[in-house]
Design an enzyme around this catalytic site. Structure first.
Site, PDB file in Angstrom:
ATOM      1  N   LYS A   1       0.841  -1.205   0.000  1.00  0.00           N
ATOM      2  CA  LYS A   1       0.000   0.000   0.000  1.00  0.00           C
ATOM      3  C   LYS A   1       0.875   1.253   0.000  1.00  0.00           C
ATOM      4  O   LYS A   1       0.650   2.172  -0.781  1.00  0.00           O
ATOM      5  CB  LYS A   1      -0.913  -0.042   1.230  1.00  0.00           C
ATOM      6  CG  LYS A   1      -1.912   1.090   1.304  1.00  0.00           C
ATOM      7  CD  LYS A   1      -3.168   0.680   2.057  1.00  0.00           C
ATOM      8  CE  LYS A   1      -2.974   0.609   3.557  1.00  0.00           C
ATOM      9  NZ  LYS A   1      -2.960   1.930   4.202  1.00  0.00           N
ATOM     10  N   SER A   2       1.865   1.290   0.861  1.00  0.00           N
ATOM     11  CA  SER A   2       2.700   2.499   0.950  1.00  0.00           C
ATOM     12  C   SER A   2       3.405   2.776  -0.374  1.00  0.00           C
ATOM     13  O   SER A   2       3.470   3.920  -0.841  1.00  0.00           O
ATOM     14  CB  SER A   2       3.763   2.312   2.036  1.00  0.00           C
ATOM     15  OG  SER A   2       3.160   2.196   3.290  1.00  0.00           O
TER      16      SER A   2
ATOM     17  N   ARG B   1      -8.956  11.719  12.398  1.00  0.00           N
ATOM     18  CA  ARG B   1      -7.530  11.482  12.626  1.00  0.00           C
ATOM     19  C   ARG B   1      -6.737  12.795  12.703  1.00  0.00           C
ATOM     20  O   ARG B   1      -7.086  13.784  12.070  1.00  0.00           O
ATOM     21  CB  ARG B   1      -6.985  10.547  11.539  1.00  0.00           C
ATOM     22  CG  ARG B   1      -7.696   9.192  11.633  1.00  0.00           C
ATOM     23  CD  ARG B   1      -7.130   8.172  10.724  1.00  0.00           C
ATOM     24  NE  ARG B   1      -5.783   7.800  11.088  1.00  0.00           N
ATOM     25  CZ  ARG B   1      -5.021   7.011  10.366  1.00  0.00           C
ATOM     26  NH1 ARG B   1      -5.478   6.513   9.232  1.00  0.00           N
ATOM     27  NH2 ARG B   1      -3.810   6.703  10.758  1.00  0.00           N
TER      28      ARG B   1
ATOM     29  N   GLN C   1       4.653   8.900   7.526  1.00  0.00           N
ATOM     30  CA  GLN C   1       3.754   9.787   6.782  1.00  0.00           C
ATOM     31  C   GLN C   1       4.186  11.235   6.954  1.00  0.00           C
ATOM     32  O   GLN C   1       4.214  12.004   5.987  1.00  0.00           O
ATOM     33  CB  GLN C   1       2.315   9.599   7.273  1.00  0.00           C
ATOM     34  CG  GLN C   1       1.770   8.220   6.908  1.00  0.00           C
ATOM     35  CD  GLN C   1       0.346   8.008   7.382  1.00  0.00           C
ATOM     36  OE1 GLN C   1      -0.211   8.808   8.126  1.00  0.00           O
ATOM     37  NE2 GLN C   1      -0.252   6.915   6.943  1.00  0.00           N
TER      38      GLN C   1
ATOM     39  N   ASP D   1       1.898  -1.404  11.722  1.00  0.00           N
ATOM     40  CA  ASP D   1       0.581  -1.785  11.199  1.00  0.00           C
ATOM     41  C   ASP D   1       0.222  -3.234  11.515  1.00  0.00           C
ATOM     42  O   ASP D   1      -0.892  -3.675  11.235  1.00  0.00           O
ATOM     43  CB  ASP D   1       0.551  -1.591   9.680  1.00  0.00           C
ATOM     44  CG  ASP D   1       0.545  -0.122   9.313  1.00  0.00           C
ATOM     45  OD1 ASP D   1       0.133   0.697  10.158  1.00  0.00           O
ATOM     46  OD2 ASP D   1       0.949   0.212   8.179  1.00  0.00           O
TER      47      ASP D   1
ATOM     48  N   LYS E   1      -4.623   5.283  14.828  1.00  0.00           N
ATOM     49  CA  LYS E   1      -4.671   4.674  13.490  1.00  0.00           C
ATOM     50  C   LYS E   1      -6.123   4.697  13.002  1.00  0.00           C
ATOM     51  O   LYS E   1      -6.929   5.460  13.511  1.00  0.00           O
ATOM     52  CB  LYS E   1      -4.116   3.248  13.546  1.00  0.00           C
ATOM     53  CG  LYS E   1      -2.621   3.203  13.851  1.00  0.00           C
ATOM     54  CD  LYS E   1      -1.812   3.774  12.701  1.00  0.00           C
ATOM     55  CE  LYS E   1      -0.321   3.805  13.022  1.00  0.00           C
ATOM     56  NZ  LYS E   1       0.426   4.564  12.033  1.00  0.00           N
TER      57      LYS E   1
ATOM     58  N   ARG F   1      -7.582  -3.684   9.426  1.00  0.00           N
ATOM     59  CA  ARG F   1      -6.633  -4.629  10.020  1.00  0.00           C
ATOM     60  C   ARG F   1      -7.226  -5.344  11.245  1.00  0.00           C
ATOM     61  O   ARG F   1      -6.845  -6.464  11.555  1.00  0.00           O
ATOM     62  CB  ARG F   1      -5.333  -3.915  10.374  1.00  0.00           C
ATOM     63  CG  ARG F   1      -4.679  -3.264   9.142  1.00  0.00           C
ATOM     64  CD  ARG F   1      -3.201  -3.080   9.289  1.00  0.00           C
ATOM     65  NE  ARG F   1      -2.688  -2.151   8.295  1.00  0.00           N
ATOM     66  CZ  ARG F   1      -2.403  -2.466   7.027  1.00  0.00           C
ATOM     67  NH1 ARG F   1      -2.594  -3.689   6.582  1.00  0.00           N
ATOM     68  NH2 ARG F   1      -1.944  -1.543   6.199  1.00  0.00           N
TER      69      ARG F   1
HETATM   70  C1  S3P Z   1       2.459   4.691   6.283  1.00  0.00           C
HETATM   71  C2  S3P Z   1       2.994   5.015   7.497  1.00  0.00           C
HETATM   72  C3  S3P Z   1       2.470   4.544   8.780  1.00  0.00           C
HETATM   73  C4  S3P Z   1       1.514   3.388   8.583  1.00  0.00           C
HETATM   74  C5  S3P Z   1       0.545   3.605   7.465  1.00  0.00           C
HETATM   75  C6  S3P Z   1       1.286   3.815   6.163  1.00  0.00           C
HETATM   76  C7  S3P Z   1       3.073   5.236   5.054  1.00  0.00           C
HETATM   77  O1  S3P Z   1       1.757   5.586   9.386  1.00  0.00           O
HETATM   78  O2  S3P Z   1       0.808   3.130   9.786  1.00  0.00           O
HETATM   79  O3  S3P Z   1      -0.325   2.508   7.329  1.00  0.00           O
HETATM   80  O4  S3P Z   1       2.755   4.739   3.960  1.00  0.00           O
HETATM   81  O5  S3P Z   1       3.887   6.148   5.171  1.00  0.00           O
HETATM   82  P1  S3P Z   1       2.480   6.641  10.371  1.00  0.00           P
HETATM   83  O6  S3P Z   1       3.372   7.477   9.571  1.00  0.00           O
HETATM   84  O7  S3P Z   1       1.338   7.424  10.966  1.00  0.00           O
HETATM   85  O8  S3P Z   1       3.182   5.795  11.378  1.00  0.00           O
END
Ligand code: S3P
Length: 751
Positions: free
Chosen positions: A337-338, A438, A485, A631, A658, A703
Site C-alpha cells: 500500500k505504501s 484522525r 507519513q 501496522d 490509526k 486490520r
Molecule cells: C504509512 C505510514 C504509517 C503506517 C501507514 C502507512 C506510510 O503511518 O501506519 O499505514 O505509507 O507512510 P504513520 O506514519 O502514521 O506511522
C-alpha cells in the site's frame, strides 16, 4: 440482489400521527405515496383527488386511498397534509386553485422533479411562499404509470430531497420528513437552486442527450441502417430515450435555466473533444476517457458503499469466521500500500511516463490515483496491477474541480498535504468518518513552519484546506513521533521549498519515499536518522515493480504460525528492513519463518517467506521494533493470545490514532473472546491462553477485521466480526486468499 433492495416488503403499521392526508394526483408517485402511508397507519384517513374518474374508482378498489373526490375543495376540508403529485406543469394551476381555499393549518408538499418553478408558482399564487409548504422531490420511478402501478414500497431505500426555504416552518418540514421516512425513504435537504442544478446535471441532461441522439440518428434516412447494428453501446446509452415524452417535455420546460447551464458546460467539453479528435490529440482523448472511466467506477463504488451503509445504518459488512483449520499453500498477497501510493504521487510529478506493476487495487491507493487524475494527470489502468502514469513534472498539476475525497486513507491525506502546500492552487482534502477523526496537526504544524497556509477543522482534524501560491522555505524538523507519513509529507514539500529540508526521526520508519525518489533520479541524502532533500532537481519517469505488502502478508504469517500442521509460502513480499518488525517479533516468540530467494527489485528488497506452525511464547516486545511493525500489531496480538505466557507491548501509543484506536478495539474484542488482556496508555498486556467465539467489532478498521478472522483458526467457537467493509481499502481479495489457504471466513449472507 439482496432482499434489502427488492422493494417488496410491506410497511410496518404504526400509531397515527395525523388525521387526514390528501393526495392530489393519483399517478404512480401520488398513488404510491398514498398507498404506502395508508398501510403505515400514520394517517387516520387518506383521501385522493384525481380528475380521471376511472382512476378514482381504481384507487379505492386497490386500497390506495380510503376515499376519492373529484373536487379539490371538498377533498381538502380538514386536511392535515396535502401532497401535490400532479405533473409539474399542472402545478401552477393547482396552486392557484389551492390559494383560493381555506386550508387551515394544513401542511403542503409536492413531488415535482424541479423545484424552482414550483416555488415561483407558489409565490405567485399565494403572494408569498406559504410557511407550511415544504417542496419535495422523491427520486424514484418505474417504467409503469398510473394508479394501478401504485406500490407502497416504491420509495424504500430511495432518496427524497426536501428543499425548504428560510421561511419554511420547521415543524412542517419535520412532519413531511417523518412521512417519507415511514415509507423507507432516505430524506435529505438541499437548497432549491442546488437541487435544480444537481438534477439538471445528473438526470435531465442525460435524458436530453439520449432523446437527442436517437432522434438525430433516426431522422437521417441514410443512417437508419445503423440501427440494425446497434448493439450494447447504443442500446445502453439510449435506454432512457424510452421514457415518457410528455413528462420529460414538462421537466425541461420547468427546469429550463439549470438545464441550459449544464448543457452549455457540456457543449464546451464536447467541443474540446471534437477538437481533440480533429487534431488527432490522443493524449487529450486518453485523459478524458481514463478519467471518465475511473470516475464512474470510483463513484459507483463509493455510492454502492453508501447504499450499503444506508441499508444497515452502519458500515456493517459482517465476516463469519468458523473455528479451527490449517493453513497451507503458496500465495501472493496484493501490492504494498505504501509503495503504491508513492508510485502514483512521484510518477505524476515526474517528467515522462512511469509504468507501475503490482499496484494495489485497494480503495486507499485508488483514492490517491483518483486525486491525481482530478489534478489533470493522465493515468491509464489499473489493469491487473498495471498502471501507466503520464507524468506532468513538478509544476504541472492543475487545480482539481472540487474537494478531493480520500476515503479512509490517512497516507493519501498526509502525503498530499505536503505536496499541495507548494502548488499554485487551493485544495480541500476530505475523508470518511474514520479519517475525519484522525490528527492532521502532525503535518499541518511543520508545514506551516515552512510557510504553508492550511486550514483544518477543530483540533487539526480533516477536512484540510491547503492554500496555494505560497513560497515554502526548507527547514530542519525533528519529528516528535516516529511517522513515515509525516517524514514523507515534509520531504514532498521539500521538493519545492527554497534551500534544503531535513527530517530527523526519533526511530527508523519506512523509507519508501527516500528510496523511490532516488529511483526517479531525485537526490536524497540519508545520514543516520535524518533525510534531506533540496529543491531544484527533477524526477524522471521510471519503471516500478510493487512487491507484495508485508502488512497484508502478516495476517498469513500469524495464521500459519498459530494453526496446527500448517506450512505456507508467501511470494514476492517486500522485506524492506524498515518493515520487517513483524518477522522479528514472531521469531522472538518462537515463530518458524524463513526468507527464501532474497533479491532486490526496483530498489526494494523482496523475498519469498516460508512460515510453518510453531509453539509461540509470550515476550516483552522490544520497543525499537514498534515503528517497524506498526501496522501489524492487531494480528500480532492474536499471535500473543495463542502464545504460552504473557506478552507485553509498550511505547506504541501511535496505535491509538490509526484507522481506529487499535489498542482499545483489539482489547475489547479479545475480552469478548475470553482472553485475559489489559490495555495500557501506550500498549497492551496479553496473557496467552485459549480463545472462545463471539461477536467482535472491527470499527471499520481493515486490520482489526482481518486480525479477528485469523483468530478463528484457534478459537473454539465461531467469531462474528462486524464492520468489515474497509478490508477493501488494503486487501480487496482477503477472503478469497484466506479461503484458498484453508481459513473458513465468509461474508455473512454468502457461503
Ligand atoms: C504509512 C505510514 C504509517 C503506517 C501507514 C502507512 C506510510 O503511518 O501506519 O499505514 O505509507 O507512510 P504513520 O506514519 O502514521 O506511522
Amino acid at each position: 440482489m439482496s432482499d434489502l433492495h427488492k422493494n417488496t416488503q410491506p410497511v410496518a403499521a404504526q400509531a397515527p400521527i395525523i388525521n387526514r392526508l390528501v393526495v392530489v394526483g393519483l399517478g404512480l408517485i401520488g398513488g404510491s405515496f398514498a398507498k404506502g402511508l395508508r398501510s403505515s397507519g400514520l394517517c387516520r384517513e387518506v383521501v385522493g383527488v384525481d380528475l380521471d374518474a376511472p382512476s378514482r374508482v381504481q384507487a379505492v378498489e386497490l386500497g390506495v386511498v380510503d376515499r376519492c373526490e373529484a373536487d379539490l375543495a371538498t377533498a381538502c376540508i380538514g386536511a392535515d397534509v396535502i401532497q401535490l403529485a400532479v405533473p409539474i406543469l399542472a402545478m401552477e394551476r393547482l396552486l392557484a386553485e389551492l390559494a383560493k381555499l381555506d386550508l387551515g393549518n394544513a401542511v403542503l408538499t409536492d413531488v415535482g422533479s424541479a423545484k424552482g418553478n414550483v416555488v415561483r408558482a407558489a409565490r405567485e399564487a399565494f403572494g408569498a411562499m406559504p410557511a407550511r409548504f415544504v417542496p419535495g422531490h422523491p427520486i424514484a420511478g418505474s417504467e409503469q404509470s398510473g394508479v394501478e402501478a401504485a406500490n407502497a414500497a416504491l420509495f424504500r431505500r430511495h432518496k427524497v430531497i426536501l428543499t425548504p426555504l428560510d421561511e419554511t416552518d420547521a415543524q412542517a418540514v419535520a412532519l413531511v420528513e417523518q412521512l417519507w421516512r415511514a415509507l423507507g425513504a432516505d430524506v435529505e435537504q438541499m437548497q432549491v437552486d442546488h437541487h435544480d442544478q444537481v438534477l439538471a446535471a445528473t438526470s435531465h441532461l442525460p435524458h436530453l442527450l439520449a432523446f437527442g441522439l436517437v432522434d438525430s440518428l433516426a431522422k437521417r434516412s441514410e443512417n437508419l441502417e445503423i440501427f440494425r447494428y446497434a448493439a450494447g453501446g447504443f442500446r445502453d446509452f439510449t435506454r432512457i430515450a424510452g421514457s415518457d415524452p410528455v413528462m420529460w417535455h414538462d421537466i425541461f420546460l420547468a427546469n429550463r435555466e439549470a438545464v441550459l447551464h449544464n448543457l452549455d458546460l457540456f457543449r464546451d467539453d464536447l467541443d474540446a473533444l471534437r477538437a481533440a479528435v480533429d487534431a488527432g490529440d490522443g493524449h487529450q482523448l486518453l485523459g478524458v476517457f481514463t478519467r471518465a472511466r475511473v470516475a464512474r467506477e470510483h463513484f459507483s463504488k463509493i455510492l454502492a458503499r453508501r447504499a450499503y451503509v444506508d441499508a444497515m445504518h452502519s458500515n456493517n459488512l459482517i465476516f463469519l469466521a468458523q473455528p479451527g483449520g490449517n493453513v497451507n499453500g503458496r500465495i501472493r498477497v496484493p501490492g504494498d500500500k505504501s509503495i503504491s501510493h508513492r508510485s502514483i504521487m512521484l510518477g505524476s510529478l515526474a517528467e515522462g511516463v512511469t509504468e507501475v506493476e503490482g499496484f494495489l487495487e485497494g480503495e486507499d491507493a485508488l483514492a490517491t490515483l483518483q486525486a491525481f487524475r482530478d489534478m489533470g494527470v493522465v493515468i491509464e489502468g489499473p489493469d491487473h496491477g498495471r498502471v501507466t502514469i503520464h507524468g506532468v513534472g513538478l509544476h504541472g498539476l492543475q487545480a482539481p474541480p472540487g474537494p478531493i475525497y480520500l476515503g479512509n486513507s490517512g497516507t493519501s491525506m498526509r502525503l498530499l498535504s505536503g505536496l499541495l502546500a507548494a502548488q499554485t492552487f487551493d485544495t480541500t482534502l476530505t475523508g470518511d468518518e474514520s479519517l475525519s477523526k484522525r490528527p492532521m496537526n502532525r503535518v499541518a504544524k511543520p508545514l506551516r513552519a515552512m510557510g504553508a497556509l492550511i486550514d483544518a477543522a477543530p483540533e487539526g482534524r480533516p477536512p484540510l484546506t491547503v492554500r496555494g501560491g505560497r513560497r515554502l522555505g526548507g527547514m530542519t524538523y525533528e519529528m516528535p513521533m516516529a511517522s513515515a507519513q509525516v517524514k514523507s509529507c515534509l520531504l514532498l514539500a521539500g521538493l519545492y521549498a527554497a534551500g534544503s529540508t531535513t527530517v530527523i526521526e526519533p526511530a527508523p520508519t519506512r523509507d519508501h519515499t527516500e528510496r523511490m525518489l532516488r529511483g526517479f533520479g531525485y537526490p536524497v541524502t540519508v545520514e543516520g536518522n535524518s533525510a534531506t532533500v533540496e529543491s531544484g532537481h527533477k524526477l524522471t519517469g521510471t519503471h516500478i515493480e510493487v512487491p507484495a505488502d508485508i502488512s497484508s502478508a502478516a495476517f498469513f504469517l500469524v495464521a500459519a504460525s498459530i494453526a496446527e500442521n500448517s506450512e505456507l509460502v508467501l511470494e514476492h513480499v517486500g522485506v524492506n528492513p524498515t518493515r520487517t518488525g513483524v518477522i522479528d517479533i514472531l521469531k522472538l516468540m518462537g515463530g518458524d519463518i524463513t526468507l527464501e530467494n532474497e533479491r532486490e527489485v526496483g530498489g526494494e528488497p523482496v523475498a519469498d517467506i516460508r512460515v510453518r506452525s510453531a509453539k509461540l511464547k509470550g515476550i516483552d516486545i522490544p520497543e525499537d521494533l514498534v515503528p517497524l511493525a506498526i501496522d501489524e500489531f492487531p494480528v500480532l496480538f492474536i499471535a500473543a493470545t495463542c502464545a504460552e505466557g504473557r506478552t507485553v507491548l509498550r511505547g506504541a501509543e501511535e496505535l491509538r490514532v490509526k484507522e481506529s484506536d487499535r489498542i482499545q478495539v483489539m482489547a475489547d474484542g479479545l475480552l469478548t473472546l475470553g482472553v485475559e488482556v489489559e490495555p495500557t496508555p501506550d500498549g497492551i498486556i496479553i496473557e496467552g491462553g485459549s480463545m472462545g467465539g463471539g461477536e467482535v467489532y472491527a470499527h471499520g478498521d481493515h486490520r482489526i477485521a482481518m486480525a479477528f478472522s485469523v483468530a478463528s483458526l484457534r478459537a473454539t467457537a465461531p467469531i462474528k466480526i462486524h464492520d468489515c467493509a474497509n478490508v477493501a481499502t488494503s486487501f480487496p481479495n482477503f477472503l478469497a486468499l484466506a479461503g484458498k489457504v484453508g481459513m473458513r471466513v465468509t461474508e455473512e449472507g454468502k457461503s
